[in-house]
Scaffold this motif. Sequence first.
Motif, mmCIF file in Angstrom:
data_model
loop_
_atom_site.group_PDB
_atom_site.id
_atom_site.type_symbol
_atom_site.label_atom_id
_atom_site.label_comp_id
_atom_site.label_asym_id
_atom_site.label_seq_id
_atom_site.Cartn_x
_atom_site.Cartn_y
_atom_site.Cartn_z
ATOM 1 N N ARG A 80 8.167 15.604 -0.864
ATOM 2 C CA ARG A 80 6.862 14.766 0.170
ATOM 3 C C ARG A 80 8.031 14.273 0.851
ATOM 4 N NH1 ARG A 80 3.963 14.597 -4.373
ATOM 5 N NH2 ARG A 80 4.229 13.290 -4.873
ATOM 6 N N ARG A 81 7.609 14.318 2.347
ATOM 7 C CA ARG A 81 8.602 13.403 3.153
ATOM 8 C C ARG A 81 7.462 12.348 3.047
ATOM 9 N NH1 ARG A 81 11.275 18.692 6.099
ATOM 10 N NH2 ARG A 81 12.236 19.099 4.236
ATOM 11 N N LEU A 82 8.082 10.573 3.145
ATOM 12 C CA LEU A 82 7.749 9.777 3.742
ATOM 13 C C LEU A 82 8.517 8.621 4.758
ATOM 14 C CD1 LEU A 82 7.155 10.461 0.899
ATOM 15 C CD2 LEU A 82 5.528 8.836 0.722
ATOM 16 N N TRP A 83 7.839 7.586 4.986
ATOM 17 C CA TRP A 83 8.349 6.252 5.883
ATOM 18 C C TRP A 83 7.868 5.200 4.758
ATOM 19 C CZ3 TRP A 83 6.764 8.221 11.426
ATOM 20 C CH2 TRP A 83 7.926 8.707 11.562
ATOM 21 N N ARG A 84 8.972 4.297 4.265
ATOM 22 C CA ARG A 84 8.573 3.094 3.910
ATOM 23 C C ARG A 84 8.923 1.915 4.757
ATOM 24 N NH1 ARG A 84 12.600 2.118 0.271
ATOM 25 N NH2 ARG A 84 13.537 0.734 2.070
ATOM 26 N N ILE A 85 7.412 1.448 5.604
ATOM 27 C CA ILE A 85 8.061 0.794 6.740
ATOM 28 C C ILE A 85 6.949 -1.492 6.040
ATOM 29 C CG2 ILE A 85 6.441 -0.458 8.665
ATOM 30 C CD1 ILE A 85 5.600 2.863 7.578
ATOM 31 N N THR A 86 7.865 -1.805 6.493
ATOM 32 C CA THR A 86 8.370 -3.399 6.129
ATOM 33 C C THR A 86 8.268 -4.393 6.997
ATOM 34 O OG1 THR A 86 9.449 -2.815 4.142
ATOM 35 C CG2 THR A 86 9.207 -4.906 4.818
ATOM 36 N N ALA A 135 0.730 -1.109 -0.093
ATOM 37 C CA ALA A 135 0.221 0.215 0.045
ATOM 38 C C ALA A 135 0.605 1.431 0.099
ATOM 39 C CB ALA A 135 -0.850 -0.044 0.947
ATOM 40 N N HIS A 136 0.977 1.866 -1.344
ATOM 41 C CA HIS A 136 1.998 3.344 -1.459
ATOM 42 C C HIS A 136 0.886 4.123 -1.451
ATOM 43 C CE1 HIS A 136 4.701 6.216 -1.927
ATOM 44 N NE2 HIS A 136 3.773 6.121 -3.622
ATOM 45 N N MET A 137 0.795 4.898 0.040
ATOM 46 C CA MET A 137 -0.054 6.844 0.409
ATOM 47 C C MET A 137 -1.190 5.915 0.645
ATOM 48 S SD MET A 137 2.189 9.116 0.088
ATOM 49 C CE MET A 137 1.532 10.700 -0.435
ATOM 50 N N THR A 175 4.776 13.054 9.800
ATOM 51 C CA THR A 175 4.343 14.348 10.449
ATOM 52 C C THR A 175 5.820 15.790 10.481
ATOM 53 O OG1 THR A 175 5.393 13.535 13.080
ATOM 54 C CG2 THR A 175 3.216 13.505 12.650
ATOM 55 N N GLY A 176 6.967 14.406 9.762
ATOM 56 C CA GLY A 176 7.976 15.338 9.611
ATOM 57 C C GLY A 176 7.858 16.442 8.289
ATOM 58 N N ASP A 177 6.396 16.181 7.236
ATOM 59 C CA ASP A 177 6.261 16.416 6.238
ATOM 60 C C ASP A 177 5.940 18.239 5.889
ATOM 61 O OD1 ASP A 177 5.612 15.254 3.031
ATOM 62 O OD2 ASP A 177 4.289 16.848 3.631
ATOM 63 N N THR A 178 7.020 18.579 4.935
ATOM 64 C CA THR A 178 6.043 19.859 5.063
ATOM 65 C C THR A 178 4.784 20.671 5.346
ATOM 66 O OG1 THR A 178 8.539 20.647 4.003
ATOM 67 C CG2 THR A 178 6.730 22.683 3.391
ATOM 68 N N HIS A 179 3.861 19.680 4.531
ATOM 69 C CA HIS A 179 2.311 20.109 4.908
ATOM 70 C C HIS A 179 1.876 19.682 6.497
ATOM 71 C CE1 HIS A 179 1.525 20.396 -0.336
ATOM 72 N NE2 HIS A 179 1.926 21.507 1.128
#
Length: 220
Positions: free
Chosen positions: A209-215, A119-121, A156-160
């Motif tokens: 956009r700042r994201l985390w990818r979790i596995t 699941a992406h986003m 929550t570190g994303d600019t928006h």
Amino acid sequence: MNDEPELADTQREHWQHTYTAHPGMYGEQPSAPAVHAADVFRSVDATDVLELGAGHGRDALYFAREGFTVQATDFSPVGLEQLRDAAREQGVDERVTTAMHDVREPLPLADASVDAVFAHMLLCMALSTKEIQALVGEVRRVLRPGGTFVYAVRHTGDTHYGSGTAHGDDIFEHGGFAVHFFPRHLVDALAEGWNLAEVHAFEEGELPRRLWRITQTRPR
């Protein structure tokens, strides 16, 4: 959030209009998390993948081209129609099935029926924390023991984060799109009872956009 159902319904309409106005809006190249996920899935001998929030299918089609059998779900019939058309054009339609589904409802799959979920986003859409927790519980249910779940979310570190229209529960809306920004403690809470393999920070697109990818994997 008092406006959860109304916000979710508004978002569904917004995505419908967006896919209609901008067919294939994310292009044909797979997302970076999908490329990573394919490698992870292959390393554990997964053969069938469930993608949640597949949209018009750039990642689902990539998984199919890589040899996986793919079940793609989304709440947009327009996006899924574009996905099916592209699957036929690319000659992978025999490996791709689609289903319209709202992730606020139980997944339409049997227990322990898939090897991997991607699941992406999707988890950071206009979903409450309670709805996200229920969805991850459903992912665990449909995964076979040892199955792998890879997802990517804005954090929550994303600019928006903290700007735009606030809807509560770390959800903020910009340009008609509502995003649930993930704090780290939510990632950890969603991994309880799982084996958490990785939380990888990365950037994507404009802003960026700042994201985390979790596995994470379901224990055997």
